[in-house]
Design an enzyme around this catalytic site. Structure first.
Site, mmCIF file in Angstrom:
data_model
loop_
_atom_site.group_PDB
_atom_site.id
_atom_site.type_symbol
_atom_site.label_atom_id
_atom_site.label_comp_id
_atom_site.label_asym_id
_atom_site.label_seq_id
_atom_site.Cartn_x
_atom_site.Cartn_y
_atom_site.Cartn_z
ATOM 1 N N ARG A 69 -7.602 -44.121 -36.977
ATOM 2 C CA ARG A 69 -8.492 -42.942 -37.046
ATOM 3 C C ARG A 69 -9.148 -42.802 -38.414
ATOM 4 O O ARG A 69 -10.303 -42.406 -38.527
ATOM 5 C CB ARG A 69 -7.687 -41.662 -36.747
ATOM 6 C CG ARG A 69 -7.357 -41.505 -35.306
ATOM 7 C CD ARG A 69 -6.705 -40.154 -35.005
ATOM 8 N NE ARG A 69 -6.049 -40.241 -33.724
ATOM 9 C CZ ARG A 69 -6.677 -40.229 -32.557
ATOM 10 N NH1 ARG A 69 -7.982 -40.092 -32.513
ATOM 11 N NH2 ARG A 69 -6.017 -40.348 -31.432
ATOM 12 N N MET A 94 -14.751 -36.548 -27.813
ATOM 13 C CA MET A 94 -13.380 -36.614 -27.308
ATOM 14 C C MET A 94 -12.484 -37.477 -28.196
ATOM 15 O O MET A 94 -11.751 -38.343 -27.723
ATOM 16 C CB MET A 94 -13.389 -37.131 -25.860
ATOM 17 C CG MET A 94 -14.324 -36.364 -24.943
ATOM 18 S SD MET A 94 -14.055 -34.573 -24.931
ATOM 19 C CE MET A 94 -12.633 -34.486 -23.851
ATOM 20 N N ASN A 111 -17.025 -26.862 -32.862
ATOM 21 C CA ASN A 111 -16.705 -27.582 -31.621
ATOM 22 C C ASN A 111 -16.834 -26.627 -30.442
ATOM 23 O O ASN A 111 -16.642 -25.422 -30.584
ATOM 24 C CB ASN A 111 -15.256 -28.077 -31.706
ATOM 25 C CG ASN A 111 -14.812 -28.806 -30.455
ATOM 26 O OD1 ASN A 111 -15.509 -29.701 -29.965
ATOM 27 N ND2 ASN A 111 -13.672 -28.419 -29.909
ATOM 28 N N HIS A 113 -15.207 -26.025 -26.605
ATOM 29 C CA HIS A 113 -14.069 -26.403 -25.761
ATOM 30 C C HIS A 113 -14.146 -25.621 -24.456
ATOM 31 O O HIS A 113 -14.401 -24.413 -24.468
ATOM 32 C CB HIS A 113 -12.751 -26.099 -26.495
ATOM 33 C CG HIS A 113 -11.556 -26.519 -25.709
ATOM 34 N ND1 HIS A 113 -11.186 -27.849 -25.568
ATOM 35 C CD2 HIS A 113 -10.659 -25.811 -24.973
ATOM 36 C CE1 HIS A 113 -10.111 -27.923 -24.808
ATOM 37 N NE2 HIS A 113 -9.768 -26.707 -24.435
HETATM 38 C C1 GAR Z 1 -18.000 -30.148 -22.197
HETATM 39 O O1 GAR Z 1 -17.530 -29.404 -21.110
HETATM 40 C C2 GAR Z 1 -17.249 -29.761 -23.458
HETATM 41 O O2 GAR Z 1 -16.900 -28.408 -23.519
HETATM 42 C C3 GAR Z 1 -16.034 -30.627 -23.351
HETATM 43 O O3 GAR Z 1 -16.499 -31.867 -22.881
HETATM 44 C C4 GAR Z 1 -17.637 -31.627 -22.047
HETATM 45 C C5 GAR Z 1 -18.743 -32.543 -22.492
HETATM 46 O O4 GAR Z 1 -19.810 -32.514 -21.590
HETATM 47 N N1 GAR Z 1 -15.352 -30.753 -24.611
HETATM 48 C C6 GAR Z 1 -14.036 -30.897 -24.730
HETATM 49 O O5 GAR Z 1 -13.289 -30.952 -23.788
HETATM 50 C C7 GAR Z 1 -13.555 -31.002 -26.155
HETATM 51 N N2 GAR Z 1 -12.145 -30.778 -26.234
HETATM 52 P P1 GAR Z 1 -21.266 -32.938 -22.040
HETATM 53 O O6 GAR Z 1 -21.133 -34.301 -22.728
HETATM 54 O O7 GAR Z 1 -22.009 -33.075 -20.728
HETATM 55 O O8 GAR Z 1 -21.808 -31.888 -22.955
#
Ligand code: GAR
Length: 195
Positions: A69, A94, A111, A113
């Site tokens: 990382r 992610m 961020n 979530h």
């Molecule tokens: C979204 O729902 C976001 O909130 C989530 O991933 C998705 C991405 O969708 N984020 C997480 O889970 C972070 N922990 P997108 O690429 O279509 O915007």
């Protein structure tokens, strides 16, 4: 620091719905910001097509090319500093970030979530909310801290969970709110950073 407009980077990993929405918001005439860089860690991410098609400066920094990382975050840091970035928006990114990276960007990295934090940190939030029989769910935009899905909340939007909901219907209803929440949170950050 107050420059003519705040230089923003977006981090993403997948579809890029929030990326597209933020790019449109940042490009609106009244928003004092410019989208200077998008960074993606997955070569198959659909959001990369959006960057290519819309001439958004972007870098694919494939996390599998890095031994750990810290090395991966160092590559991101190089790209962010080269672009003179002032504010980072993680939008469906992610990857866990190292404490060193997060602390360097303290209060300048946010961020989104898909849950009403502090409830349902981590993955598969829609499924877990349905399994628990909750009748409310939603999304949160927050300042990032070293602990996963922790940090001061900027904006939170709530949705009702219908008994007939599936993971997909619930995800779609939460996404509608994400698309409202993230621009609101960005505006809060911009007014705060720009004093
Ligand atoms: C979204 O729902 C976001 O909130 C989530 O991933 C998705 C991405 O969708 N984020 C997480 O889970 C972070 N922990 P997108 O690429 O279509 O915007």
């Amino acid at each position: 620091m107050t420059t003519a407009s705040t230089r923003i980077a977006i981090l993403f990993s997948g579809t890029g719905t929030n990326l597209r929405n933020l790019a449109a918001h940042i490009n609106a005439a009244h928003v004092p910001a410019t989208l200077e860089l998008a960074i993606c860690n997955r070569p198959e991410a659909k959001g990369l097509d959006f960057c290519r098609d819309n001439n958004i400066p972007h870098e694919l920094i494939n996390h599998t090319d890095y031994s750990d990382r810290a090395d991966f975050d160092a590559a991101m840091q190089t790209a962010l500093q080269a672009a003179d970035i002032e504010l980072i928006c993680a939008a469906g990114f992610m990857r866990l970030l190292t404490p060193e990276f997060v602390n360097y960007w303290q209060d300048r990295i946010i961020n989104i979530h898909p849950s009403l934090l502090p409830a349902y940190k981590g993955l598969h939030t829609h499924r877990r909310v349905l399994e628990a029989g909750e009748n409310t769910h939603g999304c949160t935009v927050h300042l990032i801290r070293p602990e996963m899905d922790e940090g001061p909340i900027l904006v939170q939007k709530q949705v009702y969970v219908f008994p007939t909901d599936t993971e997909d219907t619930l995800a779609a209803r939460v996404m509608e709110q994400e698309l409202i929440a993230y621009p609101e949170a960005l505006d809060i950050m911009l007014s705060r950073l720009r004093g």
